[in-house]
Design a protein around this motif. Structure first.
Motif, PDB file in Angstrom:
ATOM      1  N   ASN A 150      42.144  42.591  40.392  1.00  0.00           N
ATOM      2  CA  ASN A 150      41.466  43.542  39.498  1.00  0.00           C
ATOM      3  C   ASN A 150      40.125  42.985  38.997  1.00  0.00           C
ATOM      4  O   ASN A 150      39.866  42.884  37.792  1.00  0.00           O
ATOM      5  N   VAL A 151      39.281  42.630  39.951  1.00  0.00           N
ATOM      6  CA  VAL A 151      37.993  42.027  39.616  1.00  0.00           C
ATOM      7  C   VAL A 151      37.122  43.011  38.831  1.00  0.00           C
ATOM      8  O   VAL A 151      37.090  44.208  39.135  1.00  0.00           O
ATOM      9  N   THR A 152      36.441  42.505  37.815  1.00  0.00           N
ATOM     10  CA  THR A 152      35.483  43.298  37.044  1.00  0.00           C
ATOM     11  C   THR A 152      34.122  42.619  37.112  1.00  0.00           C
ATOM     12  O   THR A 152      33.993  41.480  37.564  1.00  0.00           O
ATOM     13  N   ARG A 153      33.106  43.330  36.623  1.00  0.00           N
ATOM     14  CA  ARG A 153      31.750  42.767  36.654  1.00  0.00           C
ATOM     15  C   ARG A 153      31.644  41.508  35.794  1.00  0.00           C
ATOM     16  O   ARG A 153      30.778  40.663  36.024  1.00  0.00           O
ATOM     17  N   LYS A 154      32.541  41.351  34.802  1.00  0.00           N
ATOM     18  CA  LYS A 154      32.515  40.157  33.958  1.00  0.00           C
ATOM     19  C   LYS A 154      32.902  38.900  34.733  1.00  0.00           C
ATOM     20  O   LYS A 154      32.622  37.783  34.277  1.00  0.00           O
ATOM     21  N   ASP A 155      33.565  39.088  35.890  1.00  0.00           N
ATOM     22  CA  ASP A 155      33.965  37.935  36.694  1.00  0.00           C
ATOM     23  C   ASP A 155      32.809  37.351  37.500  1.00  0.00           C
ATOM     24  O   ASP A 155      32.937  36.276  38.088  1.00  0.00           O
ATOM     25  N   SER A 156      31.690  38.061  37.555  1.00  0.00           N
ATOM     26  CA  SER A 156      30.523  37.535  38.269  1.00  0.00           C
ATOM     27  C   SER A 156      30.072  36.235  37.623  1.00  0.00           C
ATOM     28  O   SER A 156      30.131  36.071  36.399  1.00  0.00           O
ATOM     29  N   GLY A 157      29.639  35.301  38.445  1.00  0.00           N
ATOM     30  CA  GLY A 157      29.145  34.038  37.910  1.00  0.00           C
ATOM     31  C   GLY A 157      29.345  32.896  38.875  1.00  0.00           C
ATOM     32  O   GLY A 157      29.748  33.074  40.034  1.00  0.00           O
ATOM     33  N   THR A 158      29.069  31.713  38.392  1.00  0.00           N
ATOM     34  CA  THR A 158      29.183  30.495  39.195  1.00  0.00           C
ATOM     35  C   THR A 158      30.430  29.721  38.763  1.00  0.00           C
ATOM     36  O   THR A 158      30.623  29.447  37.575  1.00  0.00           O
ATOM     37  N   TYR A 159      31.267  29.385  39.734  1.00  0.00           N
ATOM     38  CA  TYR A 159      32.508  28.652  39.487  1.00  0.00           C
ATOM     39  C   TYR A 159      32.438  27.282  40.165  1.00  0.00           C
ATOM     40  O   TYR A 159      31.813  27.136  41.229  1.00  0.00           O
TER      41      TYR A 159
END
Length: 229
Positions: free
Chosen positions: A56-65
């Motif tokens: 259930n990916v959302t736009r808040k999951d965008s980023g660098t890990y």
């Protein structure tokens, strides 16, 4: 779902410690620590060996890990890490367009178009009477069209420095970012008219006439002694 892969070449006999972190502008936060997920990923992520599956990916999951693995062996402790950038794509929503219903010739008029949900950010195309407006590039067909406006596809603005009667028409804007279908706002009409100079002069004369009549009335009343005590 999204899978963040983190592979290593440590031998199976080594004792591994795995940590995942998210790198943000305000600092680094743990995503997976001490065998548990934290924050927004708690309850919707699971480990795949040393990688992560996010449901259930959302736009808040965008980023660098960042995946960090430490391995203990008889030779000592060894460290390894990998950085992954996750970009969550979101289709644009219906943009909000602001078009003035009327304007006077020669004035500055700006039309705006914006939507904030799309990822990556949307670009905008304005239409007049159902025909796509050209960008003012200074060359080719755009130059030949004698364009009197500036269209900014990044910000969504359509600027008329000196609007004319020829700019009267029905306008709408389309937002697109390459994800899903493009979205359009409803059509709005802008009417451009000449400044009614004769009407303004007539109004000024009428006001002056009314003020003169009022003055004469006051003078007549004073002469008749209506204001005397």
């Amino acid at each position: 779902e999204a899978i963040l892969s983190c592979k290593h070449k440590f031998s199976k006999g080594m004792s591994l410690r795995i940590e995942w972190k998210k790198i943000q502008s305000q600092g680094v936060s743990f995503v997976y620590y001490n065998g548990e997920f934290t924050g927004d990923l708690r309850g919707r992520a699971e480990m795949l060996n040393t990688g992560i599956r996010i449901r259930n990916v959302t736009r808040k999951d965008s980023g660098t890990y960042r995946c960090e693995i430490s391995a203990k062996s008889e030779e000592g402790q060894r460290l390894g890490e990998a950085t992954i950038t996750l970009t969550v794509l979101v289709a644009p929503t219906t943009p909000v367009c602001e078009v003035p219903s009327s304007a006077m010739t020669g004035t500055v008029v700006e039309l705006s178009c914006k939507e904030t949900e799309g990822s990556p950010p949307s670009e905008y195309q304005w239409y007049k009477n159902g025909v796509a407006l050209l960008e003012k590039t200074g060359t080719g067909s755009a130059r030949a069209a004698n364009i009197t406006y500036t269209m900014n596809k990044k910000s969504g603005t359509l600027l008329f420095n000196t609007v004319t009667k020829n700019d009267t028409g029905e306008y709408f804007c389309e937002a697109s970012n390459g994800v899903g279908l493009s979205q359009k706002c409803s059509v709005k009409r802008m009417q451009v008219d000449d400044l009614n100079v004769s009407g303004i002069i007539a109004a000024v004369v009428l006001v002056a006439l009314v003020m003169s009549l009022c003055g004469l009335g006051v003078f007549y009343a004073q002469k008749k002694g209506y204001f005397s005590s």
